[in-house]
Design a protein around this motif. Sequence first.
Motif, short mmCIF file in Angstrom:
data_model
loop_
_atom_site.label_atom_id
_atom_site.label_comp_id
_atom_site.label_asym_id
_atom_site.label_seq_id
_atom_site.Cartn_x
_atom_site.Cartn_y
_atom_site.Cartn_z
N GLU A 112 0.87 -1.22 0.00
CA GLU A 112 0.10 -0.03 0.08
C GLU A 112 0.96 1.18 -0.08
O GLU A 112 1.79 1.20 0.78
N SER A 113 0.41 2.22 -0.82
CA SER A 113 1.37 3.38 -0.91
C SER A 113 1.53 4.23 0.53
O SER A 113 2.59 4.55 0.63
N LYS A 114 0.78 4.03 1.41
CA LYS A 114 1.02 4.44 2.69
C LYS A 114 2.44 3.99 3.48
O LYS A 114 2.70 4.67 4.34
N TYR A 115 2.63 3.00 2.96
CA TYR A 115 3.82 2.28 3.60
C TYR A 115 4.99 2.24 2.75
O TYR A 115 6.28 1.80 3.02
N GLN A 116 4.74 3.19 1.75
CA GLN A 116 6.22 3.33 0.66
C GLN A 116 6.73 4.68 0.94
O GLN A 116 6.10 5.61 1.00
N PHE A 117 7.89 4.73 1.11
CA PHE A 117 8.59 6.10 1.19
C PHE A 117 10.15 5.92 1.14
O PHE A 117 10.71 4.96 1.17
N GLU A 118 10.68 7.11 0.77
CA GLU A 118 12.31 7.08 0.65
C GLU A 118 12.69 8.41 1.21
O GLU A 118 12.17 9.39 1.00
N GLU A 119 13.47 8.47 2.26
CA GLU A 119 14.02 9.78 3.00
C GLU A 119 15.77 9.46 3.30
O GLU A 119 16.18 8.52 3.08
N THR A 120 16.28 10.52 3.44
CA THR A 120 17.64 10.66 3.55
C THR A 120 18.01 10.55 4.70
O THR A 120 17.30 10.95 5.73
N LEU A 121 18.94 9.54 5.06
CA LEU A 121 19.78 9.49 6.42
C LEU A 121 20.62 10.29 6.61
O LEU A 121 20.87 10.64 7.80
#
Length: 73
Positions: free
Chosen positions: A9-18
Amino acid sequence: MWQVQWGTESKYQFEETLSIISRVDKEEEKNGRFFLYPTTNIYNFVLLDQVDGRVWQVQWSTKPEDRLVERIN
């Protein structure tokens, strides 16, 4: 360094800078220099500089305040 989470589901998908901080000078950059090792904790990894042996703890989280890249001395 980025963290990417995938889900059906899209609500569980993300990419973020560490971290956007380079760990070496531009002239020292080399493909394969760093290796990210998993640990028994699914949120923590060990980042190893395979050239000079420096080590960092990398902590993944969905909460920005809980993300971490910290040098281990």
